[in-house]
Design a protein around this motif. Structure first.
Motif, mmCIF file in Angstrom:
data_model
loop_
_atom_site.group_PDB
_atom_site.id
_atom_site.type_symbol
_atom_site.label_atom_id
_atom_site.label_comp_id
_atom_site.label_asym_id
_atom_site.label_seq_id
_atom_site.Cartn_x
_atom_site.Cartn_y
_atom_site.Cartn_z
ATOM 1 N N GLY A 27 5.475 -5.272 -4.181
ATOM 2 C CA GLY A 27 5.452 -5.311 -2.730
ATOM 3 C C GLY A 27 4.679 -4.169 -2.124
ATOM 4 O O GLY A 27 4.799 -3.890 -0.932
ATOM 5 N N LEU A 28 3.850 -3.479 -2.912
ATOM 6 C CA LEU A 28 3.131 -2.306 -2.437
ATOM 7 C C LEU A 28 1.629 -2.537 -2.536
ATOM 8 O O LEU A 28 1.131 -3.006 -3.534
ATOM 9 N N ASP A 29 0.932 -2.171 -1.487
ATOM 10 C CA ASP A 29 -0.524 -2.163 -1.522
ATOM 11 C C ASP A 29 -0.950 -0.931 -0.737
ATOM 12 O O ASP A 29 -1.119 -0.966 0.477
ATOM 13 N N ILE A 30 -1.068 0.216 -1.440
ATOM 14 C CA ILE A 30 -1.221 1.513 -0.773
ATOM 15 C C ILE A 30 -2.610 2.069 -1.005
ATOM 16 O O ILE A 30 -3.124 2.097 -2.122
ATOM 17 N N HIS A 31 -3.232 2.539 0.080
ATOM 18 C CA HIS A 31 -4.487 3.269 -0.018
ATOM 19 C C HIS A 31 -4.300 4.591 0.705
ATOM 20 O O HIS A 31 -3.938 4.625 1.878
ATOM 21 N N LEU A 32 -4.476 5.712 0.003
ATOM 22 C CA LEU A 32 -4.272 7.018 0.600
ATOM 23 C C LEU A 32 -5.621 7.702 0.798
ATOM 24 O O LEU A 32 -6.435 7.774 -0.114
ATOM 25 N N ASP A 33 -5.852 8.230 1.989
ATOM 26 C CA ASP A 33 -7.071 8.960 2.287
ATOM 27 C C ASP A 33 -6.686 10.097 3.219
ATOM 28 O O ASP A 33 -6.400 9.897 4.389
ATOM 29 N N PHE A 34 -6.610 11.315 2.698
ATOM 30 C CA PHE A 34 -6.146 12.441 3.489
ATOM 31 C C PHE A 34 -7.294 13.010 4.316
ATOM 32 O O PHE A 34 -8.423 13.105 3.810
ATOM 33 N N PRO A 35 -7.043 13.532 5.564
ATOM 34 C CA PRO A 35 -5.763 13.520 6.257
ATOM 35 C C PRO A 35 -5.208 12.101 6.356
ATOM 36 O O PRO A 35 -5.936 11.147 6.318
ATOM 37 N N ILE A 36 -3.885 12.048 6.525
ATOM 38 C CA ILE A 36 -3.133 10.827 6.249
ATOM 39 C C ILE A 36 -3.662 9.649 7.040
ATOM 40 O O ILE A 36 -3.586 9.608 8.255
ATOM 41 N N THR A 37 -4.219 8.694 6.340
ATOM 42 C CA THR A 37 -4.445 7.361 6.895
ATOM 43 C C THR A 37 -3.951 6.418 5.825
ATOM 44 O O THR A 37 -4.430 6.425 4.703
ATOM 45 N N ALA A 38 -2.962 5.642 6.117
ATOM 46 C CA ALA A 38 -2.361 4.776 5.100
ATOM 47 C C ALA A 38 -2.419 3.335 5.538
ATOM 48 O O ALA A 38 -2.150 3.019 6.687
ATOM 49 N N GLN A 39 -2.829 2.505 4.626
ATOM 50 C CA GLN A 39 -2.785 1.069 4.854
ATOM 51 C C GLN A 39 -1.652 0.520 4.002
ATOM 52 O O GLN A 39 -1.689 0.610 2.782
ATOM 53 N N ILE A 40 -0.652 -0.014 4.652
ATOM 54 C CA ILE A 40 0.553 -0.442 3.939
ATOM 55 C C ILE A 40 0.755 -1.927 4.153
ATOM 56 O O ILE A 40 0.709 -2.402 5.276
ATOM 57 N N SER A 41 0.966 -2.643 3.073
ATOM 58 C CA SER A 41 1.239 -4.066 3.152
ATOM 59 C C SER A 41 2.585 -4.344 2.495
ATOM 60 O O SER A 41 2.726 -4.197 1.298
ATOM 61 N N GLY A 42 3.552 -4.704 3.303
ATOM 62 C CA GLY A 42 4.868 -5.025 2.755
ATOM 63 C C GLY A 42 5.655 -3.818 2.326
ATOM 64 O O GLY A 42 6.710 -3.936 1.707
ATOM 65 N N PHE A 43 5.180 -2.612 2.635
ATOM 66 C CA PHE A 43 5.828 -1.415 2.127
ATOM 67 C C PHE A 43 7.102 -1.081 2.891
ATOM 68 O O PHE A 43 8.098 -0.687 2.312
ATOM 69 N N LEU A 89 12.204 10.585 -14.340
ATOM 70 C CA LEU A 89 11.841 9.186 -14.132
ATOM 71 C C LEU A 89 12.813 8.260 -14.869
ATOM 72 O O LEU A 89 13.168 7.191 -14.366
ATOM 73 N N SER A 90 13.265 8.677 -16.055
ATOM 74 C CA SER A 90 14.173 7.848 -16.843
ATOM 75 C C SER A 90 15.513 7.679 -16.150
ATOM 76 O O SER A 90 16.174 6.644 -16.297
ATOM 77 N N ARG A 91 15.916 8.673 -15.385
ATOM 78 C CA ARG A 91 17.188 8.583 -14.668
ATOM 79 C C ARG A 91 17.100 7.589 -13.512
ATOM 80 O O ARG A 91 18.115 7.086 -13.053
ATOM 81 N N LEU A 92 15.894 7.336 -13.007
ATOM 82 C CA LEU A 92 15.742 6.334 -11.951
ATOM 83 C C LEU A 92 16.034 4.934 -12.482
ATOM 84 O O LEU A 92 16.594 4.098 -11.796
ATOM 85 N N LYS A 93 15.594 4.672 -13.714
ATOM 86 C CA LYS A 93 15.820 3.415 -14.443
ATOM 87 C C LYS A 93 15.152 2.209 -13.787
ATOM 88 O O LYS A 93 14.370 1.513 -14.415
ATOM 89 N N ALA A 94 15.481 1.900 -12.513
ATOM 90 C CA ALA A 94 14.925 0.703 -11.872
ATOM 91 C C ALA A 94 13.404 0.767 -11.874
ATOM 92 O O ALA A 94 12.803 1.740 -11.417
ATOM 93 N N ALA A 95 12.759 -0.297 -12.370
ATOM 94 C CA ALA A 95 11.311 -0.288 -12.568
ATOM 95 C C ALA A 95 10.554 -0.008 -11.275
ATOM 96 O O ALA A 95 9.594 0.766 -11.263
ATOM 97 N N ARG A 96 10.968 -0.609 -10.150
ATOM 98 C CA ARG A 96 10.235 -0.408 -8.902
ATOM 99 C C ARG A 96 10.309 1.043 -8.447
ATOM 100 O O ARG A 96 9.330 1.585 -7.933
ATOM 101 N N ASP A 97 11.465 1.709 -8.664
ATOM 102 C CA ASP A 97 11.596 3.113 -8.289
ATOM 103 C C ASP A 97 10.717 3.996 -9.173
ATOM 104 O O ASP A 97 10.093 4.955 -8.705
ATOM 105 N N VAL A 98 10.681 3.666 -10.459
ATOM 106 C CA VAL A 98 9.864 4.446 -11.387
ATOM 107 C C VAL A 98 8.390 4.307 -11.050
ATOM 108 O O VAL A 98 7.635 5.280 -11.059
ATOM 109 N N VAL A 99 7.959 3.080 -10.719
ATOM 110 C CA VAL A 99 6.557 2.847 -10.371
ATOM 111 C C VAL A 99 6.176 3.643 -9.130
ATOM 112 O O VAL A 99 5.126 4.293 -9.082
ATOM 113 N N ILE A 100 7.023 3.603 -8.113
ATOM 114 C CA ILE A 100 6.725 4.332 -6.872
ATOM 115 C C ILE A 100 6.623 5.828 -7.132
ATOM 116 O O ILE A 100 5.687 6.497 -6.689
ATOM 117 N N ALA A 101 7.596 6.369 -7.876
ATOM 118 C CA ALA A 101 7.590 7.805 -8.148
ATOM 119 C C ALA A 101 6.396 8.218 -9.002
ATOM 120 O O ALA A 101 5.871 9.323 -8.862
#
Length: 495
Positions: A27-43, A89-101
């Motif tokens: 559910g993530l489609d992130i593009h980061l370009d600092f200074p902060i401009t973020a394009q978020i889809s479904g985030f 990261l292993s303590r997060l366990k949930a795959a989506r949380d690990v991917v985000i981190a």
């Protein structure tokens, strides 16, 4: 100290490796370009803007140890060993949380690939799993697992999800099998995957299987030399295969059987399980005529929601915990395992009580006794205070809930012996009665070292003015009663 804009400007010039994590699938489609401009889809729907802003802060924190909000940090994340980050990261366990981190910086990506130990895909953690087709889910899980090395714990639980391809599941198991210690498997596949064949003879210590079938256990070549815990939930298996399964697990200590579909042959009317190493067994939602368990080292037996004509435990007196909840059994034989019992917890139990009383009365080491809503054939079968005091001199926790009548009250409070070591007392009613406060008073007089009293009450759904009046009068009388015992902590719990 550099200011926040200069820190973020440094990211513009940095050459971060291309992210290859399956963020779009989560559910993530992130593009980061600092200074902060973020394009978020479904985030936002996935984890909220606050979490996204915290990721931006982690970027800055990881690179320099300076948090945009609090300034210089005492510990620079950049200096943390990559192995420590892998443990985080292993303590997060949930795959989506690990991917985000893991997308925070290069070092966290390295920790993901080389030092991640635990990973979980659970449709209850993220409901959007159910919106993906089975093929997309297979791609997501494959991409995620195949970027790790040395996974020790893997959980794949996909309820209300279409069937997976057996080839994909086999690929996940074969990729992780050499390092895997724990596997939780709740996946529907077509055709069925033989887990025993794919995961045997290796390091697996904990195996939990749900909504699958096991057939054709072969002790000659299927072995689980390290397995210590086995859980089977809604698993189809024959009585013979279940028996053989225990024989190929020589070190098994814990077994859980929850609503298994056990096939009995015409020539085998009795289910017999044998394990010299088994210490803990939980049996739930099973209906059998005859069940014989031979376990010389068994310490805990938990029966729940079962209907059994005959249950026999053959052991060597090691049983310490007996829990029975919503069970109907005509003949319960625990044999010589009673002497070491320390905990007996019985709820909504239908049995021939005199025999059960005679059986547990031999447990002189009893520390905790709970008889909660047992079904009596005769009111005089109620275990009275005198019997409890004499049979269980070491008792420290006592919990009782009976349907009170005058004969129960008179029989239950007979005798004069005290419960010298009881420090926690729980008393309850299923049907409200004016006799309850008198019952409580009798116990308080016989427990000189009592520290805590908990009153459990059930209020009828079809309550009327008389019920409310009785409850008010009962509560008032109990409050007046416990004022005499200032040293006792008192709690009321009504439902």
């Amino acid at each position: 100290m550099p200011d926040e804009p200069s820190l973020r400007e440094s990211f513009r010039d940095s050459s971060e490796p291309e992210l290859i994590f399956p963020t779009k699938f989560f559910g993530l489609d992130i593009h980061l370009d600092f200074p902060i401009t973020a394009q978020i889809s479904g985030f936002e729907a996935f984890c909220g803007m606050n979490f996204f802003c915290s990721i931006i802060d982690i970027f800055c924190f990881c690179r320099s140890g300076i948090h945009p909000a609090i300034g210089q940090a005492t510990v620079v994340m950049e200096n943390l060993p990559v192995e420590v980050i892998g443990n985080i990261l292993s303590r997060l366990k949930a795959a989506r949380d690990v991917v985000i981190a893991s997308i925070t910086c290069k070092k966290w990506q390295e920790a993901w690939r080389k030092h991640l130990h635990s990973l979980s895909f659970d449709s209850n953690d993220w409901p959007e799993y159910r919106d993906l087709t089975a093929s997309k889910l297979e791609i997501l899980i494959t991409q995620t697992i195949f970027q790790t090395r040395g996974l020790q714990s893997l959980s794949i639980s996909m309820e209300d999800v279409d069937e997976f391809s057996a080839a994909s599941v086999i690929a996940w198991l074969m990729y992780t099998r050499d390092s895997l210690h724990r596997l939780n498997y709740n996946v529907k596949t077509k055709p069925n995957v033989n887990i025993l064949e794919k995961c045997g003879r290796l390091k697996l210590e904990v195996l939990s299987l749900s909504h699958t079938s096991i057939a054709g256990v072969e002790p000659s070549y299927q072995k689980f030399p390290c397995l210590r815990s086995l859980s089977l939930s809604y698993v189809s298996i024959s009585s013979l295969d279940l028996s053989l399964l225990l024989t190929i697990c020589p070190k098994i200590e814990s077994l859980s059987l929850i609503n298994p579909d056990v096939a009995m042959s015409e020539s085998q009317a009795t289910m017999e399980l044998t394990s010299p190493s088994l210490k803990d067994i939980h049996i739930e939602a099973i209906s059998l005529d005859k069940f014989i368990l031979e376990a010389d080292s068994l310490e805990s037996l938990n029966l729940r929601d079962c209907t059994l004509e005959y249950f026999e435990l053959i052991g060597k007196g090691t049983l310490k915990v007996l829990k029975i909840d919503d069970v109907s059994v005509h003949d319960l034989d625990i044999g010589d395992s009673i002497g070491s019992l320390e905990v007996v917890d019985v709820s909504n139990f239908t049995i021939i009580w005199p025999k059960f009383y005679q059986m547990i009365s031999k447990s002189t080491n009893m520390r905790r006794l709970r008889l909660w809503g047992p079904v009596f054939d005769d009111e005089v079968e109620v275990m009275d205070l005198e019997t409890i005091s004499v049979c269980f001199p070491r008792l420290s926790h006592l919990s009782l809930r009976y349907e009170l009548g005058e004969s129960v009250l008179l029989h239950g409070l007979q005798g004069s012996s005290s419960l010298e070591n009881v420090i926690v007392l729980e008393l309850g009613w299923a049907v409200i009665s004016s006799l309850f406060s008198e019952w409580v008073a009798g116990f308080l007089e016989r427990c000189p070292r009592l520290k805590k009293l908990v009153i459990f009450g059930v209020i009828s759904e079809t309550r009327n003015a008389d019920d409310y009046r009785m409850l008010a009068d009962l509560t008032t009388s109990l409050v007046h009663l416990v004022r005499k015992y200032a040293q006792v902590e008192v709690q009321f719990e009504y439902e």
